[in-house]
Structure formats: C-alpha cells, structure tokens
Design a protein around this motif. Structure first.
Motif, PDB file in Angstrom:
ATOM      1  N   ALA A 178      -4.441   5.312   8.469  1.00  0.00           N
ATOM      2  CA  ALA A 178      -5.187   4.268   7.753  1.00  0.00           C
ATOM      3  C   ALA A 178      -5.041   4.382   6.235  1.00  0.00           C
ATOM      4  O   ALA A 178      -5.590   3.574   5.502  1.00  0.00           O
ATOM      5  CB  ALA A 178      -6.663   4.332   8.128  1.00  0.00           C
ATOM      6  N   ARG A 179      -4.316   5.412   5.770  1.00  0.00           N
ATOM      7  CA  ARG A 179      -4.120   5.545   4.328  1.00  0.00           C
ATOM      8  C   ARG A 179      -3.486   4.283   3.756  1.00  0.00           C
ATOM      9  O   ARG A 179      -2.551   3.727   4.320  1.00  0.00           O
ATOM     10  CB  ARG A 179      -3.192   6.723   4.029  1.00  0.00           C
ATOM     11  CG  ARG A 179      -3.836   8.081   4.174  1.00  0.00           C
ATOM     12  CD  ARG A 179      -2.799   9.159   3.968  1.00  0.00           C
ATOM     13  NE  ARG A 179      -3.392  10.491   4.021  1.00  0.00           N
ATOM     14  CZ  ARG A 179      -2.669  11.599   4.179  1.00  0.00           C
ATOM     15  NH1 ARG A 179      -1.365  11.531   4.318  1.00  0.00           N
ATOM     16  NH2 ARG A 179      -3.260  12.771   4.207  1.00  0.00           N
ATOM     17  N   GLU A 180      -4.020   3.835   2.638  1.00  0.00           N
ATOM     18  CA  GLU A 180      -3.528   2.602   2.032  1.00  0.00           C
ATOM     19  C   GLU A 180      -3.041   2.865   0.614  1.00  0.00           C
ATOM     20  O   GLU A 180      -3.590   3.692  -0.101  1.00  0.00           O
ATOM     21  CB  GLU A 180      -4.643   1.542   1.979  1.00  0.00           C
ATOM     22  CG  GLU A 180      -5.154   1.111   3.342  1.00  0.00           C
ATOM     23  CD  GLU A 180      -6.257   0.066   3.224  1.00  0.00           C
ATOM     24  OE1 GLU A 180      -6.476  -0.424   2.099  1.00  0.00           O
ATOM     25  OE2 GLU A 180      -6.883  -0.236   4.242  1.00  0.00           O
ATOM     26  N   GLU A 181      -2.003   2.170   0.222  1.00  0.00           N
ATOM     27  CA  GLU A 181      -1.545   2.172  -1.164  1.00  0.00           C
ATOM     28  C   GLU A 181      -1.847   0.800  -1.732  1.00  0.00           C
ATOM     29  O   GLU A 181      -1.472  -0.210  -1.167  1.00  0.00           O
ATOM     30  CB  GLU A 181      -0.043   2.463  -1.232  1.00  0.00           C
ATOM     31  CG  GLU A 181       0.345   3.838  -0.699  1.00  0.00           C
ATOM     32  CD  GLU A 181       1.837   4.084  -0.782  1.00  0.00           C
ATOM     33  OE1 GLU A 181       2.492   3.432  -1.621  1.00  0.00           O
ATOM     34  OE2 GLU A 181       2.346   4.901  -0.002  1.00  0.00           O
ATOM     35  N   ARG A 182      -2.568   0.749  -2.847  1.00  0.00           N
ATOM     36  CA  ARG A 182      -2.903  -0.539  -3.438  1.00  0.00           C
ATOM     37  C   ARG A 182      -3.062  -0.411  -4.940  1.00  0.00           C
ATOM     38  O   ARG A 182      -3.089   0.690  -5.484  1.00  0.00           O
ATOM     39  CB  ARG A 182      -4.173  -1.094  -2.799  1.00  0.00           C
ATOM     40  CG  ARG A 182      -5.371  -0.163  -2.772  1.00  0.00           C
ATOM     41  CD  ARG A 182      -6.595  -0.901  -2.267  1.00  0.00           C
ATOM     42  NE  ARG A 182      -7.735   0.003  -2.142  1.00  0.00           N
ATOM     43  CZ  ARG A 182      -8.172   0.459  -0.983  1.00  0.00           C
ATOM     44  NH1 ARG A 182      -7.566   0.125   0.140  1.00  0.00           N
ATOM     45  NH2 ARG A 182      -9.224   1.267  -0.932  1.00  0.00           N
TER      46      ARG A 182
ATOM     47  N   GLU B  40     -19.172   3.139   1.425  1.00  0.00           N
ATOM     48  CA  GLU B  40     -18.300   3.529   2.519  1.00  0.00           C
ATOM     49  C   GLU B  40     -16.855   3.555   2.042  1.00  0.00           C
ATOM     50  O   GLU B  40     -16.313   2.558   1.577  1.00  0.00           O
ATOM     51  CB  GLU B  40     -18.419   2.547   3.690  1.00  0.00           C
ATOM     52  CG  GLU B  40     -17.590   2.956   4.888  1.00  0.00           C
ATOM     53  CD  GLU B  40     -17.781   2.011   6.068  1.00  0.00           C
ATOM     54  OE1 GLU B  40     -17.108   2.197   7.083  1.00  0.00           O
ATOM     55  OE2 GLU B  40     -18.605   1.084   5.956  1.00  0.00           O
ATOM     56  N   LEU B  41     -16.252   4.729   2.123  1.00  0.00           N
ATOM     57  CA  LEU B  41     -14.829   4.824   1.843  1.00  0.00           C
ATOM     58  C   LEU B  41     -14.067   4.546   3.127  1.00  0.00           C
ATOM     59  O   LEU B  41     -14.487   4.962   4.214  1.00  0.00           O
ATOM     60  CB  LEU B  41     -14.460   6.224   1.346  1.00  0.00           C
ATOM     61  CG  LEU B  41     -14.576   6.484  -0.153  1.00  0.00           C
ATOM     62  CD1 LEU B  41     -14.156   7.906  -0.460  1.00  0.00           C
ATOM     63  CD2 LEU B  41     -13.713   5.522  -0.951  1.00  0.00           C
ATOM     64  N   PRO B  42     -12.949   3.843   3.041  1.00  0.00           N
ATOM     65  CA  PRO B  42     -12.190   3.533   4.247  1.00  0.00           C
ATOM     66  C   PRO B  42     -11.568   4.775   4.859  1.00  0.00           C
ATOM     67  O   PRO B  42     -11.354   5.777   4.166  1.00  0.00           O
ATOM     68  CB  PRO B  42     -11.111   2.571   3.731  1.00  0.00           C
ATOM     69  CG  PRO B  42     -10.976   2.896   2.286  1.00  0.00           C
ATOM     70  CD  PRO B  42     -12.341   3.291   1.831  1.00  0.00           C
ATOM     71  N   PRO B  43     -11.271   4.732   6.155  1.00  0.00           N
ATOM     72  CA  PRO B  43     -10.550   5.828   6.780  1.00  0.00           C
ATOM     73  C   PRO B  43      -9.247   6.078   6.027  1.00  0.00           C
ATOM     74  O   PRO B  43      -8.650   5.158   5.484  1.00  0.00           O
ATOM     75  CB  PRO B  43     -10.289   5.320   8.190  1.00  0.00           C
ATOM     76  CG  PRO B  43     -11.345   4.290   8.435  1.00  0.00           C
ATOM     77  CD  PRO B  43     -11.571   3.641   7.102  1.00  0.00           C
ATOM     78  N   GLY B  44      -8.816   7.323   5.983  1.00  0.00           N
ATOM     79  CA  GLY B  44      -7.596   7.650   5.264  1.00  0.00           C
ATOM     80  C   GLY B  44      -7.857   8.209   3.884  1.00  0.00           C
ATOM     81  O   GLY B  44      -6.950   8.716   3.235  1.00  0.00           O
TER      82      GLY B  44
ATOM     83  N   THR C 137      -0.559  10.267  -6.876  1.00  0.00           N
ATOM     84  CA  THR C 137       0.833   9.815  -6.851  1.00  0.00           C
ATOM     85  C   THR C 137       1.066   8.774  -5.763  1.00  0.00           C
ATOM     86  O   THR C 137       1.875   7.853  -5.919  1.00  0.00           O
ATOM     87  CB  THR C 137       1.771  11.016  -6.635  1.00  0.00           C
ATOM     88  OG1 THR C 137       1.584  11.952  -7.705  1.00  0.00           O
ATOM     89  CG2 THR C 137       3.228  10.577  -6.611  1.00  0.00           C
ATOM     90  N   ASN C 138       0.317   8.917  -4.668  1.00  0.00           N
ATOM     91  CA  ASN C 138       0.483   7.999  -3.546  1.00  0.00           C
ATOM     92  C   ASN C 138      -0.521   6.851  -3.558  1.00  0.00           C
ATOM     93  O   ASN C 138      -0.514   6.009  -2.655  1.00  0.00           O
ATOM     94  CB  ASN C 138       0.352   8.774  -2.226  1.00  0.00           C
ATOM     95  CG  ASN C 138       1.530   9.683  -1.968  1.00  0.00           C
ATOM     96  OD1 ASN C 138       2.584   9.245  -1.532  1.00  0.00           O
ATOM     97  ND2 ASN C 138       1.361  10.973  -2.258  1.00  0.00           N
ATOM     98  N   SER C 139      -1.407   6.831  -4.572  1.00  0.00           N
ATOM     99  CA  SER C 139      -2.443   5.786  -4.688  1.00  0.00           C
ATOM    100  C   SER C 139      -3.324   5.700  -3.449  1.00  0.00           C
ATOM    101  O   SER C 139      -3.714   4.621  -3.009  1.00  0.00           O
ATOM    102  CB  SER C 139      -1.793   4.418  -4.967  1.00  0.00           C
ATOM    103  OG  SER C 139      -1.157   4.414  -6.213  1.00  0.00           O
ATOM    104  N   TRP C 140      -3.649   6.868  -2.885  1.00  0.00           N
ATOM    105  CA  TRP C 140      -4.560   6.909  -1.743  1.00  0.00           C
ATOM    106  C   TRP C 140      -5.999   6.977  -2.246  1.00  0.00           C
ATOM    107  O   TRP C 140      -6.278   7.399  -3.367  1.00  0.00           O
ATOM    108  CB  TRP C 140      -4.277   8.137  -0.876  1.00  0.00           C
ATOM    109  CG  TRP C 140      -2.956   8.110  -0.179  1.00  0.00           C
ATOM    110  CD1 TRP C 140      -2.241   7.015   0.211  1.00  0.00           C
ATOM    111  CD2 TRP C 140      -2.187   9.251   0.218  1.00  0.00           C
ATOM    112  NE1 TRP C 140      -1.080   7.385   0.828  1.00  0.00           N
ATOM    113  CE2 TRP C 140      -1.015   8.761   0.855  1.00  0.00           C
ATOM    114  CE3 TRP C 140      -2.361  10.629   0.122  1.00  0.00           C
ATOM    115  CZ2 TRP C 140      -0.038   9.597   1.376  1.00  0.00           C
ATOM    116  CZ3 TRP C 140      -1.392  11.476   0.644  1.00  0.00           C
ATOM    117  CH2 TRP C 140      -0.247  10.957   1.259  1.00  0.00           C
TER     118      TRP C 140
END
Length: 261
Positions: A52-56, A83-87, A148-151
C-alpha cells in the motif's frame, strides 16, 4: 521485589561493558548502519500492507511528541480524524530496540550479572552510553530512505530538544511533506509510574528529569509551526498541534493547559 537500576560504573565493575560495546557495533555498525539493516527495519516497521506504500507529490508525515511514559502509542488511537494510510513507515526508537538482538542480549547480560542485587534490574546509561548513537544513526538513515521514496512517515519522539524537532520539520517541508504534529502528555507522576514499569519490562532506564523539557517541546513546536504556517499549509499539513492528555485516559487538551502544568 523492588526494581533497582544499576549505574553504568557498576556495570563496568561487572565486566559487561566491552561485550555490550562489541555487540552493539556488530549489529548497528561502528559508525553508520548497513543498508541491509536500514531496509530490514523499514520493512519491519511499515504499517501493513507494504504493497500500500504510495509515492505522491505531498506525502504525509505524522510526528508524535511527548515524554516517555505518556502512552503515546496507546493514546494515538483515540485522536479523532487522524489516520495514516497503510504503508506508512513508523520510525520509533522503542520499536527499534525491541527488535535489536544486541539490546536484548545486553539487558539480559546485565541482569544476570546483577542477580544478587535484583533479578529485575535495569542498567542506568546502557541506552544513552552505548545504544543511543546507533539508534539515532539508524533512525536518520530510515527517514532518509523513506523520504527518497516519498513514502508516508510516522515518527514517535520523546526528545527534549525543540531545535532537533524544528530541524526535522524544516527538512520534511523542504521534501514537500504534509506535516501534522500530535503532542501526547501525562502528569509527571503518571509518566514515572509507567516509565518504571517499562524499565522492568525492557531494561531501558527511566529518567524522569526529562519530563518537563519533553512537555515544553510540544509548546515550542506549536510556536514554530505557526511561524511557518503558510509553508506548512501549502504542503497540505496542519499548523496547529493536536494535544492529548493521557494522565488517566486519552482526552483532548490544549497548549494553554501545558503551560499550567
């Protein structure tokens, strides 16, 4: 049995210092942690599922402040609308220690050497003297890897340094993170009681002398966020610290209440 904390000078006499030093360096690295350790901890401390990790453009960063013993992990569940999203990756030195074979074996070694004094003792300065630099280094590398991964990122911190947190927020804003800060506190007596229970459980010495400065940091960070209000809100963050009093049970509080403690 009364819990007795052994001063590190006593631990030196017990002949465990070199074993602890070697064990910590072997796991965490002499100067910097290995990339393998950083990746391992990042995966272990990611809110499931990893997929569920997202890059945005505007990843989220939740910083949770408050003194040790305030019950931050417990109280955080009761913050409405948060609430932080999963990932999201949770950077928490207590969780890092819990997963550290070097830390757990060092605590066990100190306790076995001190069995004649108390079978349930902690080791004063064991963390500050031998593990804190390693944990700080791996925490820094984890945050950099996540950035670095914008997670999404969640940071649990009991720091007594407003400069340290302000610098972290500065860097997160530069990385275009939407920053939200939650301050969770409890009375000095409540923190001391919980802190001593945690010391008996995980071996990390509880130092109540840092309670006041850790509470003050929450107020100081609020001032900092208001000074940077435009940048914080442009990044989809929140310029007002959410304050929770967890002395008895989690309940909403305010910065003004902290000033009266």
């Amino acid at each position: 049995t009364t819990t007795v904390a052994i001063g590190w000078s006593s631990a030196l006499l017990l002949g465990v210092a070199e074993q602890v030093r070697s064990s910590a360096a072997a796991e965490f690295g002499v100067v910097t942690p290995s990339a393998e350790l950083v990746l391992e901890l990042t995966d272990a401390l990611t809110r499931a599922p990893l997929s569920a990790r997202e890059e945005r453009d505007f990843p989220k960063a939740l910083i949770v402040l408050g003194p040790r013993g305030a019950g931050r992990n417990f109280a955080l569940r009761f913050v409405a609308g948060l609430e932080l999203p999963p990932g999201a990756v949770v950077v928490d030195e207590e969780q890092i220690l819990r997963r550290s074979s070097a830390w757990n074996s060092s605590v066990a070694l100190c306790r076995s050497k001190a069995d004649g004094v108390c079978s349930n003792c902690g080791c004063n300065d064991l963390f500050d003297g031998y593990f804190q630099p390693h944990v700080a280094a791996v925490t820094k590398e984890m945050i950099e890897h996540v950035r670095t991964n914008s997670w999404d990122l969640q940071i649990m911190d009991s720091t007594s340094s407003a400069v340290e947190i302000s610098s972290l927020i500065d860097s997160l804003l530069l990385w275009r993170y939407g920053v939200t800060v939650v301050g969770i506190y409890a009375s000095a007596d409540a923190c001391a009681s919980r802190g001593m229970n945690l010391e008996a459980e995980n071996g990390r010495f509880y130092d109540g002398s840092k309670w006041r400065s850790s509470v003050d940091v929450i107020q100081q960070v609020q001032t900092y966020l208001l000074q940077h209000k435009t940048q914080v809100e442009d990044n989809h963050g929140t310029a007002v610290v959410t304050v929770i009093d967890n002395t008895v049970k989690p309940s909403s509080s305010s910065i003004d209440t902290l000033m009266e403690l």
